[in-house]
Design a protein around this motif. Structure first.
Motif, PDB file in Angstrom:
ATOM      1  N   UNK A  84     -53.684   7.427  27.799  1.00  0.00           N
ATOM      2  CA  UNK A  84     -54.969   8.203  28.023  1.00  0.00           C
ATOM      3  C   UNK A  84     -56.381   7.811  27.370  1.00  0.00           C
ATOM      4  N   UNK A  85     -56.170   7.161  26.479  1.00  0.00           N
ATOM      5  CA  UNK A  85     -57.404   6.690  25.477  1.00  0.00           C
ATOM      6  C   UNK A  85     -57.443   5.318  25.162  1.00  0.00           C
ATOM      7  N   UNK A  86     -58.550   5.013  24.512  1.00  0.00           N
ATOM      8  CA  UNK A  86     -58.852   3.655  24.212  1.00  0.00           C
ATOM      9  C   UNK A  86     -58.511   3.170  22.681  1.00  0.00           C
ATOM     10  N   UNK A  87     -58.024   2.217  22.249  1.00  0.00           N
ATOM     11  CA  UNK A  87     -57.789   1.811  21.007  1.00  0.00           C
ATOM     12  C   UNK A  87     -57.817   0.385  20.783  1.00  0.00           C
ATOM     13  N   UNK A  88     -58.025  -0.165  19.425  1.00  0.00           N
ATOM     14  CA  UNK A  88     -58.258  -1.447  19.098  1.00  0.00           C
ATOM     15  C   UNK A  88     -57.425  -1.825  17.913  1.00  0.00           C
ATOM     16  N   UNK A  89     -56.662  -2.823  17.819  1.00  0.00           N
ATOM     17  CA  UNK A  89     -55.865  -3.375  16.631  1.00  0.00           C
ATOM     18  C   UNK A  89     -56.006  -4.540  16.381  1.00  0.00           C
ATOM     19  N   UNK A  90     -55.630  -4.902  15.406  1.00  0.00           N
ATOM     20  CA  UNK A  90     -55.379  -6.601  15.085  1.00  0.00           C
ATOM     21  C   UNK A  90     -53.880  -6.800  14.610  1.00  0.00           C
ATOM     22  N   UNK A  91     -53.636  -7.867  15.192  1.00  0.00           N
ATOM     23  CA  UNK A  91     -52.384  -8.257  15.095  1.00  0.00           C
ATOM     24  C   UNK A  91     -52.029  -9.540  14.450  1.00  0.00           C
ATOM     25  N   UNK A  92     -51.529  -9.568  13.225  1.00  0.00           N
ATOM     26  CA  UNK A  92     -51.514 -11.126  12.429  1.00  0.00           C
ATOM     27  C   UNK A  92     -49.969 -11.202  11.978  1.00  0.00           C
ATOM     28  N   UNK A  93     -49.752 -12.469  12.552  1.00  0.00           N
ATOM     29  CA  UNK A  93     -48.355 -13.077  12.249  1.00  0.00           C
ATOM     30  C   UNK A  93     -48.505 -14.140  11.254  1.00  0.00           C
ATOM     31  N   UNK A  94     -48.130 -13.926  10.187  1.00  0.00           N
ATOM     32  CA  UNK A  94     -47.876 -15.141   9.244  1.00  0.00           C
ATOM     33  C   UNK A  94     -46.856 -15.254   8.634  1.00  0.00           C
ATOM     34  N   UNK A 117     -56.781  -6.980  19.985  1.00  0.00           N
ATOM     35  CA  UNK A 117     -56.697  -6.444  21.188  1.00  0.00           C
ATOM     36  C   UNK A 117     -57.171  -4.982  21.246  1.00  0.00           C
ATOM     37  N   UNK A 118     -58.057  -4.838  22.227  1.00  0.00           N
ATOM     38  CA  UNK A 118     -58.310  -3.556  22.771  1.00  0.00           C
ATOM     39  C   UNK A 118     -57.631  -3.186  24.103  1.00  0.00           C
ATOM     40  N   UNK A 119     -57.148  -1.841  23.798  1.00  0.00           N
ATOM     41  CA  UNK A 119     -56.373  -1.349  25.185  1.00  0.00           C
ATOM     42  C   UNK A 119     -57.018  -0.232  25.889  1.00  0.00           C
ATOM     43  N   UNK A 120     -56.843  -0.018  27.128  1.00  0.00           N
ATOM     44  CA  UNK A 120     -57.688   1.089  27.872  1.00  0.00           C
ATOM     45  C   UNK A 120     -56.932   1.387  29.085  1.00  0.00           C
ATOM     46  N   UNK A 121     -57.110   2.632  29.611  1.00  0.00           N
ATOM     47  CA  UNK A 121     -56.112   2.896  30.643  1.00  0.00           C
ATOM     48  C   UNK A 121     -56.964   2.441  32.022  1.00  0.00           C
ATOM     49  N   UNK A 122     -55.872   2.316  33.019  1.00  0.00           N
ATOM     50  CA  UNK A 122     -56.402   1.910  34.353  1.00  0.00           C
ATOM     51  C   UNK A 122     -55.851   2.983  35.356  1.00  0.00           C
ATOM     52  N   UNK A 123     -56.374   2.913  36.556  1.00  0.00           N
ATOM     53  CA  UNK A 123     -56.041   3.846  37.490  1.00  0.00           C
ATOM     54  C   UNK A 123     -54.593   3.618  37.916  1.00  0.00           C
ATOM     55  N   UNK A 124     -53.842   4.834  38.246  1.00  0.00           N
ATOM     56  CA  UNK A 124     -52.496   4.585  38.873  1.00  0.00           C
ATOM     57  C   UNK A 124     -52.396   3.572  39.805  1.00  0.00           C
ATOM     58  N   UNK A 125     -51.381   2.900  39.587  1.00  0.00           N
ATOM     59  CA  UNK A 125     -50.809   1.731  40.407  1.00  0.00           C
ATOM     60  C   UNK A 125     -51.437   0.284  40.333  1.00  0.00           C
ATOM     61  N   UNK A 126     -52.476   0.073  39.089  1.00  0.00           N
ATOM     62  CA  UNK A 126     -52.984  -1.032  38.827  1.00  0.00           C
ATOM     63  C   UNK A 126     -51.912  -1.984  37.825  1.00  0.00           C
ATOM     64  N   UNK A 127     -51.101  -1.568  37.256  1.00  0.00           N
ATOM     65  CA  UNK A 127     -50.217  -2.365  36.611  1.00  0.00           C
ATOM     66  C   UNK A 127     -50.505  -2.942  35.297  1.00  0.00           C
ATOM     67  N   UNK A 128     -50.399  -4.035  34.896  1.00  0.00           N
ATOM     68  CA  UNK A 128     -51.019  -4.380  33.559  1.00  0.00           C
ATOM     69  C   UNK A 128     -52.058  -5.538  33.909  1.00  0.00           C
TER      70      UNK A 128
END
Length: 692
Positions: free
Chosen positions: A481-491, A505-516
């Motif tokens: 439902x909301x937005x968020x941001x996070x860092x991913x580090x693989x070492x 990466x930042x994530x945010x919702x899309x309208x239904x049926x839009x997929x990824x």
């Protein structure tokens, strides 16, 4: 009114010649198999008619049919009556097996519809009659169980007429003694008959008290026939007794041209009325020439057959029941199907229920079972030689309304299960199979609870494969439902080249049926171009199972920043870094469970509307509209939206509320949020399943 060509068996005064094929159809438990048995007895094919109740019938000989005392597939027998050859195909009456009738109807010359004076079965009768009307099949109505009837025949006729769009023509009226039908008066012959147990009826003088009733009923019959014959109309208007030959010619013609549905009466279990029915079929039912014209098969050319049913047996292999529509098909003939497959006829068999007798060939008009026609399926046309024939039958498989997830009880049966299910589905066009990799589920779908129960019994009894069944999985999804941001580090450093990947990466919702949706907003090369696709792959890996345990959809993921190492960075490192970033960001973005909502169209008799509506409401469904069912008087349809999770068992309750005739079609419509305790229960069940 002009007569039809004589060679079609439709002209005045000329009977059809050659073998004929007649379907016996009707609602569940109307007495079809009892009539089938009585016909075999009357024609001398068996010494005494068998019974469904005592499980000694020629028809319904399969273990499943006898266990449930109901027809589960067509039963076939060829008989001789007064020097003429008839093949009768007794079709199941349950709505769950009604699809078995459709391929049979394409090849038959006429049908006998068995029914009774029961208001509760009128909707089921209408379903059967509608199938015959759509297939344009000439049909007789056999009003069965006249020995136990409690209402007058005119009242019964009015009840039955509501189920038929074609006028019903009463051909016989019962003779009543102390409220019991002891015989009948044939209105065309103007003769009275008294029933005899398991024997032809006996001609008796027409009683004085019956004369007036017979005259009224006969005049009503002639009046209806006169609607299609000007000569007969002139005779009636002039108070002239029409010639008997004219009456019989009209009876035959109006049946064959589908202007009327003749109604005869009897009691199949006692063999009453069977001889008159057989004589009516002999004199009035059309022959092969008419049937060829109806289905568009021209005269001349290579021998041609139409497959009406397929069976597999452990000993005899594959059998294809077919009617020869043109020419002669012999053992050893090479044939080509309308699907383009070639096969050689391994053998030609005449069937009488489960009994088989070998033939050298099947002649034009005959029905036979051809063995070992691999690659040939129910509904295919087959032609002698290597020229592919045009398709004749266009029967679409019915939409499934019930499904089960099936697994073998023993792992060693995995391979056998796949082969056995393939054979079952080839035999039964109402079954379908899906392999759903998302759930690791093998889903068997069909026409109802009993239909699938019989299929599983066949798997076990016929193929020796025992399975366990369970409710099917629901295609839940999740989103945010909301937005968020996070860092991913693989070492990772373990000597030599290490692994290093770093993304934001930042994530945010899309309208239904839009997929990824993946968006790259990298500037300055902080993440080299060659690794962007690996970041996207890592995002999509994570979306296969989100924080709630379900596939993640309708989300936009934006790559905004990152870093790399000139030596240790790799595709795998950035892919893993993306998964880490997603696992950090998504739980912060207010994850939400989504459930699939289906658009469901329910069809029911109008008097069941309130019960059907209550079923929808009880399943968290929303009714979006009501309407009269187009072209179906006395039927309605409900358009609703119902969660997929609530669909299990709907068909069982719907048929229970509609005397077995209600049905529905469903398709995916949209995903909707599911919250509260229902959502908590789904998430908990998913976590438990993944922990196993």
């Amino acid at each position: 009114m002009a007569a039809a060509p004589a060679n079609g068996g439709t002209s005045s005064g000329v009977r059809a010649r050659g073998p004929r094929c007649i379907a016996i159809v009707g609602p569940f438990q109307s007495g079809k198999t009892s009539l089938f048995e009585s016909i075999l007895e009357r024609c001398g094919a068996v010494s005494r008619a068998g019974s469904v109740k005592t499980r000694n019938s020629v028809g319904d000989a399969s273990a499943e049919a006898r266990a449930h005392q109901m027809s589960t597939e067509p039963n076939v027998a060829t008989v001789d009556f007064l020097g003429e050859r008839f093949t009768f195909v007794d079709c199941p009456g349950s709505v769950e097996f009604l699809h078995e009738m459709r391929h049979v109807l394409t090849a038959v010359d006429a049908a006998v519809v068995v029914c009774e004076a029961d208001d509760r079965k009128a909707p089921a009768l209408e379903l059967v009659l509608r199938e015959l009307e759509e297939a344009d099949i000439p049909r007789f109505l056999f009003l069965n169980k006249i020995d136990t009837a409690t209402r007058r025949v005119r009242e019964t006729l009015a009840l039955l007429q509501r189920a038929s769009r074609t006028p019903l023509l009463l051909r016989q009226i019962p003779i009543w003694r102390n409220g019991i039908a002891v015989g009948f008066i044939d209105l065309a012959l103007e003769r009275a008959f008294v029933y005899r147990e398991h024997a032809p009826s006996e001609v008796v003088p027409l009683a004085a008290e019956e004369i007036e009733r017979e005259r009224d009923a006969r005049f009503s019959m002639l009046e209806k026939l006169a609607d299609y014959d000007d000569t007969l109309m002139e005779d009636l208007l002039g108070d002239i007794e029409p010639p008997r030959d004219l009456i019989f010619d009209d009876l035959a013609r109006e049946l064959r041209e589908r202007h009327v549905v003749p109604v005869l009466i009897g009691a199949a279990e006692r063999g009453n009325g069977v001889t008159r029915l057989l004589k009516a079929l002999r004199h009035e039912a059309p022959g092969l020439e008419t049937t060829r014209g109806r289905i568009g098969v021209v005269e001349g050319g290579a021998a041609l057959g139409l497959v009406m049913k397929t069976w597999h047996s452990g000993q005899g292999g594959k059998l294809s029941l077919a009617r020869v529509l043109r020419g002669r098909l012999s053992e050893g003939d090479m044939v080509t199907s309308s699907a383009g497959n070639e096969a050689r006829i391994g053998g030609v068999l005449e069937l009488k229920g489960a009994e088989q007798s070998r033939l050298q060939a099947a002649e034009e008009g005959e029905v036979a079972a051809f063995s070992r026609l691999e690659g040939v399926r129910t509904g295919d046309a087959i032609a002698a030689g290597k020229v592919r024939p045009d398709a004749i039958s266009a029967v679409a498989p019915p939409e499934p309304v019930h499904a089960l997830a099936v697994t073998v009880k023993e792992r060693k049966d995995d391979v056998r299960l796949a082969a056995a299910l393939a054979r079952l589905i080839e035999e039964d066009t109402g079954l379908s199979l899906q392999h759903l990799s998302e759930f690791g589920e093998m889903r068997l779908s069909g026409q109802g609870e009993m239909h699938l129960r019989v299929a599983l019994e066949r798997l076990s009894g016929r193929y020796g494969v025992s399975v366990e069944s369970a409710a099917t999985e629901v295609g839940y999804r999740e989103s945010i439902r909301g937005k968020a941001s996070a860092r991913g580090r693989h070492r990772k450093q373990s000597g030599g080249h290490g692994q290093f990947g770093d993304v934001v990466l930042e994530v945010a919702p899309l309208p239904r049926g839009e997929g990824v949706r993946f968006v790259d907003r990298i500037t300055g090369g902080v993440v080299p171009r060659q690794y962007i696709s690996s970041v996207e792959a890592g995002v999509r890996d994570f979306c296969q199972r989100g924080p709630l345990g379900f596939p993640l959809v309708d989300i936009e993921v934006t790559l905004t920043d990152g870093s790399y190492h000139t030596v240790d960075s790799s595709d795998m490192a950035f892919r893993q870094a993306a998964r880490i970033a997603m696992s950090e960001a998504c739980p912060q973005a207010k994850p939400v469970l989504l459930e699939p909502i289906l658009a469901v169209e329910i069809v029911i008799p109008s008097d069941a509307m309130s019960r059907a509506s209550a079923l929808v409401s009880a399943r968290r469904g929303q009714i979006v509209g009501y309407d009269a069912r187009p072209g179906w008087r006395g039927w309605d349809q409900i358009n609703a939206q119902v969660p997929e999770a609530e669909m299990a068992g709907l068909i069982v309750e719907l048929r229970s509320a509609t005397s077995g005739v209600g049905s529905f079609s469903a398709r995916f419509d949209h995903l909707a949020e599911l919250a509260g305790k229902p959502a908590d229960a789904v998430v908990a069940a998913q976590a438990m399943a993944q922990a196993r």
